[in-house]
Design a protein around this motif. Structure first.
Motif, PDB file in Angstrom:
ATOM      1  N   SER A   1      32.095  96.941 -54.412  1.00 47.98           N
ATOM      2  CA  SER A   1      33.003  95.803 -53.997  1.00 47.98           C
ATOM      3  C   SER A   1      31.978  94.710 -54.017  1.00 47.98           C
ATOM      4  CB  SER A   1      33.583  96.275 -52.873  1.00 47.98           C
ATOM      5  OG  SER A   1      34.334  95.010 -52.183  1.00 47.98           O
ATOM      6  N   TYR A   2      32.987  93.347 -54.470  1.00 44.24           N
ATOM      7  CA  TYR A   2      32.235  92.123 -54.137  1.00 44.24           C
ATOM      8  C   TYR A   2      32.630  91.314 -53.052  1.00 44.24           C
ATOM      9  CZ  TYR A   2      30.236  92.323 -59.165  1.00 44.24           C
ATOM     10  OH  TYR A   2      29.623  92.655 -60.177  1.00 44.24           O
ATOM     11  N   ALA A   3      33.599  91.919 -52.432  1.00 45.74           N
ATOM     12  CA  ALA A   3      34.263  91.386 -51.059  1.00 45.74           C
ATOM     13  C   ALA A   3      33.435  91.833 -50.095  1.00 45.74           C
ATOM     14  CB  ALA A   3      35.512  92.047 -51.168  1.00 45.74           C
ATOM     15  N   GLU A   4      32.907  90.886 -49.323  1.00 49.10           N
ATOM     16  CA  GLU A   4      32.142  91.308 -47.998  1.00 49.10           C
ATOM     17  C   GLU A   4      32.890  92.092 -47.017  1.00 49.10           C
ATOM     18  OE1 GLU A   4      29.197  90.742 -47.828  1.00 49.10           O
ATOM     19  OE2 GLU A   4      28.660  90.043 -49.597  1.00 49.10           O
ATOM     20  N   PRO A   5      32.189  93.008 -46.228  1.00 43.72           N
ATOM     21  CA  PRO A   5      33.087  93.620 -45.355  1.00 43.72           C
ATOM     22  C   PRO A   5      33.372  92.598 -43.834  1.00 43.72           C
ATOM     23  CG  PRO A   5      31.199  94.768 -45.679  1.00 43.72           C
ATOM     24  CD  PRO A   5      31.007  93.645 -46.540  1.00 43.72           C
ATOM     25  N   PRO A   6      34.555  92.568 -43.295  1.00 41.76           N
ATOM     26  CA  PRO A   6      34.699  91.507 -42.312  1.00 41.76           C
ATOM     27  C   PRO A   6      33.878  91.728 -41.404  1.00 41.76           C
ATOM     28  CG  PRO A   6      36.769  93.165 -42.829  1.00 41.76           C
ATOM     29  CD  PRO A   6      35.558  93.679 -43.514  1.00 41.76           C
ATOM     30  N   GLN A   7      33.717  90.401 -40.882  1.00 39.25           N
ATOM     31  CA  GLN A   7      32.666  90.076 -39.813  1.00 39.25           C
ATOM     32  C   GLN A   7      33.276  89.116 -38.806  1.00 39.25           C
ATOM     33  OE1 GLN A   7      29.085  88.459 -42.020  1.00 39.25           O
ATOM     34  NE2 GLN A   7      28.946  90.335 -43.202  1.00 39.25           N
ATOM     35  N   GLY A   8      32.411  88.985 -37.578  1.00 38.45           N
ATOM     36  CA  GLY A   8      32.698  87.959 -36.631  1.00 38.45           C
ATOM     37  C   GLY A   8      34.207  88.193 -36.363  1.00 38.45           C
ATOM     38  N   ASP A   9      35.026  87.316 -35.983  1.00 35.64           N
ATOM     39  CA  ASP A   9      36.329  87.656 -35.430  1.00 35.64           C
ATOM     40  C   ASP A   9      37.092  88.508 -36.104  1.00 35.64           C
ATOM     41  OD1 ASP A   9      35.676  85.763 -33.609  1.00 35.64           O
ATOM     42  OD2 ASP A   9      36.905  83.983 -34.438  1.00 35.64           O
ATOM     43  N   ARG A  10      36.954  88.886 -37.208  1.00 32.22           N
ATOM     44  CA  ARG A  10      37.719  89.670 -38.214  1.00 32.22           C
ATOM     45  C   ARG A  10      36.920  90.895 -38.361  1.00 32.22           C
ATOM     46  NH1 ARG A  10      38.237  89.020 -43.282  1.00 32.22           N
ATOM     47  NH2 ARG A  10      40.272  89.791 -43.488  1.00 32.22           N
ATOM     48  N   ALA A  11      36.091  91.364 -37.450  1.00 33.34           N
ATOM     49  CA  ALA A  11      35.075  92.576 -37.715  1.00 33.34           C
ATOM     50  C   ALA A  11      35.717  93.702 -37.366  1.00 33.34           C
ATOM     51  CB  ALA A  11      33.860  92.393 -36.704  1.00 33.34           C
ATOM     52  N   ARG A  12      36.820  93.863 -36.818  1.00 31.23           N
ATOM     53  CA  ARG A  12      37.595  95.035 -36.608  1.00 31.23           C
ATOM     54  C   ARG A  12      38.769  95.235 -37.539  1.00 31.23           C
ATOM     55  NH1 ARG A  12      36.519  97.949 -31.756  1.00 31.23           N
ATOM     56  NH2 ARG A  12      35.341  96.682 -30.245  1.00 31.23           N
ATOM     57  N   THR A  13      39.099  94.482 -38.362  1.00 26.53           N
ATOM     58  CA  THR A  13      40.171  94.414 -39.664  1.00 26.53           C
ATOM     59  C   THR A  13      39.726  95.340 -40.737  1.00 26.53           C
ATOM     60  OG1 THR A  13      39.372  92.349 -40.637  1.00 26.53           O
ATOM     61  CG2 THR A  13      41.246  92.315 -38.882  1.00 26.53           C
ATOM     62  N   PRO A  14      40.473  96.026 -41.228  1.00 29.28           N
ATOM     63  CA  PRO A  14      40.040  96.911 -42.288  1.00 29.28           C
ATOM     64  C   PRO A  14      39.445  96.319 -43.539  1.00 29.28           C
ATOM     65  CG  PRO A  14      42.149  97.560 -41.535  1.00 29.28           C
ATOM     66  CD  PRO A  14      41.962  96.362 -40.752  1.00 29.28           C
ATOM     67  N   PHE A  15      38.584  96.919 -44.144  1.00 32.97           N
ATOM     68  CA  PHE A  15      37.831  96.373 -45.366  1.00 32.97           C
ATOM     69  C   PHE A  15      38.770  96.871 -46.500  1.00 32.97           C
ATOM     70  CE2 PHE A  15      33.604  97.089 -48.032  1.00 32.97           C
ATOM     71  CZ  PHE A  15      33.925  95.880 -48.548  1.00 32.97           C
ATOM     72  N   ASP A  16      39.118  95.842 -47.119  1.00 31.55           N
ATOM     73  CA  ASP A  16      39.653  95.930 -48.681  1.00 31.55           C
ATOM     74  C   ASP A  16      38.824  95.837 -49.586  1.00 31.55           C
ATOM     75  OD1 ASP A  16      41.558  95.784 -50.436  1.00 31.55           O
ATOM     76  OD2 ASP A  16      42.521  93.887 -50.079  1.00 31.55           O
ATOM     77  N   PHE A  17      38.251  96.752 -49.802  1.00 30.25           N
ATOM     78  CA  PHE A  17      36.848  96.821 -50.723  1.00 30.25           C
ATOM     79  C   PHE A  17      37.260  96.909 -52.333  1.00 30.25           C
ATOM     80  CE2 PHE A  17      37.774 101.494 -50.883  1.00 30.25           C
ATOM     81  CZ  PHE A  17      37.141 101.896 -52.116  1.00 30.25           C
ATOM     82  N   PHE A  18      38.568  97.424 -52.267  1.00 32.38           N
ATOM     83  CA  PHE A  18      39.041  97.774 -53.768  1.00 32.38           C
ATOM     84  C   PHE A  18      40.072  97.008 -54.504  1.00 32.38           C
ATOM     85  CE2 PHE A  18      41.111 100.841 -56.906  1.00 32.38           C
ATOM     86  CZ  PHE A  18      39.914 101.075 -57.716  1.00 32.38           C
ATOM     87  N   HIS A  19      40.945  96.846 -53.558  1.00 34.56           N
ATOM     88  CA  HIS A  19      42.206  96.008 -53.967  1.00 34.56           C
ATOM     89  C   HIS A  19      42.952  96.146 -55.152  1.00 34.56           C
ATOM     90  CE1 HIS A  19      44.462  92.303 -52.330  1.00 34.56           C
ATOM     91  NE2 HIS A  19      45.083  92.079 -53.572  1.00 34.56           N
ATOM     92  N   PRO A  20      43.560  97.385 -55.579  1.00 36.14           N
ATOM     93  CA  PRO A  20      43.925  97.418 -56.996  1.00 36.14           C
ATOM     94  C   PRO A  20      45.261  96.498 -57.110  1.00 36.14           C
ATOM     95  CG  PRO A  20      44.518  99.103 -55.637  1.00 36.14           C
ATOM     96  CD  PRO A  20      43.773  98.368 -54.864  1.00 36.14           C
ATOM     97  N   ASN A  21      45.470  95.944 -58.298  1.00 34.38           N
ATOM     98  CA  ASN A  21      46.525  95.097 -58.612  1.00 34.38           C
ATOM     99  C   ASN A  21      47.506  95.544 -60.026  1.00 34.38           C
ATOM    100  OD1 ASN A  21      45.017  93.740 -60.718  1.00 34.38           O
ATOM    101  ND2 ASN A  21      43.953  92.552 -59.044  1.00 34.38           N
ATOM    102  N   SER A  22      46.810  96.445 -60.571  1.00 35.20           N
ATOM    103  CA  SER A  22      47.939  96.998 -61.789  1.00 35.20           C
ATOM    104  C   SER A  22      47.513  98.359 -62.348  1.00 35.20           C
ATOM    105  CB  SER A  22      47.698  96.120 -63.095  1.00 35.20           C
ATOM    106  OG  SER A  22      46.433  96.317 -63.624  1.00 35.20           O
TER     107      SER A  22
END
Length: 480
Positions: A204-225
């Motif tokens: 993944s090129y998306a960074e794992p959630p950090q700081g205030d969003r650290a507890r939100t799920p990590f959207d590592f893949f994000h398929p769109n088609s």
């Protein structure tokens, strides 16, 4: 699951074991942004009003309203046609702005053919298109609510009379790339696969959630088609890994990766893409991709449509064609590239909010846009014939003692070429008073003679009668 009668049950009875691929990514792509406008030679006809009902002077919150359908608030769409375009209508899903959100079909002038307003301020519709089910053309779209790029909702299938056949919802809710192959007739899941079983988080090129969003799920893949390839396996576009995956349809195993950190192909710099959407195999064997080039980060100063020649044996890929935007446009979310009959392409610029058509050689032949504060997840062109089950809607108002102005529309009808007005002093004694060619969504006809009641007939090719409105009284001059 809903069933509104008519062709719905008949179509359901003919359903074979044909699955609908409900990709998790089809539910996830969202986020709307603005873009500066560009000059257009044509403006769609109609009454454009602002939120207060006054004439809009060209601001960003432009919504068209109609006397015959005051319940509809349709975004003003502007188009410019500069060359021969493919036959068919344009399919959009405006999803933001001051009003007018929902599935929308327009003609090349930007005039509405069908619009279905979504219910509720948090609801949107995305990805309206024509597909085939049991050999019949159907409309499909996804409807629901989207938050931070993640959607919760269901897929809708409607017949040519715009009656819902069924709704399909994936089971469960999680932040993963999940593909369901669903048997439409029963709703049964035939196959199911998820990205985390086959793709490591390190792609993944998306960074794992950090700081205030650290507890939100990590959207590592994000398929769109999700596309069924010519060999029956699947092509999946994953935005956050910058990769198109060829997936074994039965096992879910990755057969190859095009792009991204674990790329299996020889790619020069021009063929590399990032934050992409809508990877589809084209009829000549190439793969079309909407290359956003922007998302969490910016990789370029403008997005593009990208067509790649992909050799799966030698594992090489090269650029066949780049489709440039109508201006220096960087679409950070959404978008798609559709192959047209004859080898051209139709591109929706996502958050742009633009759409454009290209000839086979890549020359732009149509450019269009929604209001600045709106956008369409994707945009398409399809041949479509709609036969609504309701009647045309009419408003008639006296303009003098011996004349009346009649306004008529028929939302969703595609075969109307002209309107015939019949009128008289009594509802049971009506004679033909006038006729006019259809001019956009709502047509105005002025008729002369003593008239207290009117009915309007929709006429098709060769003046074939299609339907008639209810008989309505003529309102006094100056009435609301």
């Amino acid at each position: 699951m809903t069933d509104n009668g008519g062709n719905g049950p008949a179509l359901r009875q003919r359903l074979s074991r044909r699955g609908l691929l409900a990709g998790g990514g089809l539910l996830t792509a969202a986020g709307l942004g603005g873009a500066a406008g560009f000059g257009l030679a044509r403006r769609a006809p109609g009454s454009a009003t602002d939120d207060d009902g006054g004439t809009d002077g060209g601001g960003t919150d432009r919504v068209r309203s109609y006397a015959t359908r005051p319940d509809l608030r349709v975004p003003v769409i502007e188009t410019s046609v500069t060359g021969p375009v493919t036959d068919g209508l344009i399919f959009l899903t405006p999803a933001a702005g001051a009003g007018g959100r929902g599935p929308l079909i327009i003609d090349d002038d930007g005039d509405p053919v069908w619009f279905r307003q979504v219910a509720g301020p948090a609801q949107v519709a995305v990805d309206l298109r024509v597909q085939r089910l049991a050999g019949e053309p159907v409309l499909t779209w996804w409807g629901g609510a989207i938050t931070n790029g993640i959607g919760g909702g269901e897929f809708v299938i409607a017949d040519a009379a715009y009656r819902e056949i069924t709704r399909i919802r994936a089971d469960g809710a999680l932040y993963d790339g999940v593909v369901h192959e669903v048997e439409v007739g029963t709703g049964r899941t035939v196959r199911r696969g998820q990205a985390r079983d086959h793709v490591p988080l390190t792609e993944s090129y998306a960074e794992p959630p950090q700081g205030d969003r650290a507890r939100t799920p990590f959207d590592f893949f994000h398929p769109n088609s999700v596309d069924v390839d010519t060999d029956g396996n699947l092509l999946i576009s994953a935005r956050h890994t910058w990769t198109v995956y060829k997936i074994d349809r039965d096992s879910g195993a990755v057969l190859w990766r095009l792009g991204g950190r674990s790329n299996d192909f020889a790619l020069d710099d021009r063929a590399r893409f990032s934050w992409q959407h809508d990877a589809r195999r084209r009829s000549d064997g190439t793969i079309g991709i909407f290359d956003n080039r922007a998302g969490v980060t910016d990789a370029a100063d403008r997005s593009r449509g990208l067509i790649l020649a992909v050799d799966e044996t030698s594992r090489t890929a090269s650029v066949v064609r780049e489709l440039a935007p109508p201006q220096a446009l960087l679409a950070r979310t959404q978008g798609g590239v559709q192959e047209l009959v004859g080898g051209g392409s139709f591109v929706g610029w996502g958050a742009g909010p633009h759409f454009s058509e290209y000839a086979e050689d890549g020359a732009m032949v149509l450019a269009g846009r929604l209001p600045d504060d709106n956008g369409s997840y994707r945009a398409y062109r399809f041949a479509w014939s709609g036969q609504p089950t309701d009647r045309p809607t009419v408003v008639a108002r006296a303009s003098s003692d011996e004349a009346a102005t009649v306004q008529v529309s028929w939302n969703a009808a595609t075969e109307v070429t002209s309107w015939q007005v019949r009128g008289g002093r009594q509802p049971d004694g009506l004679a033909v008073l006038g006729e006019a060619d259809r001019t956009g969504f709502e047509t105005t006809v002025t008729v002369h003679g003593p008239v207290a009641f009117v009915v309007v007939d929709a006429l098709g090719t060769d003046r074939r009668p299609l339907a008639s409105s209810l008989t309505v009284p003529v309102r006094p001059a100056g009435s609301d």
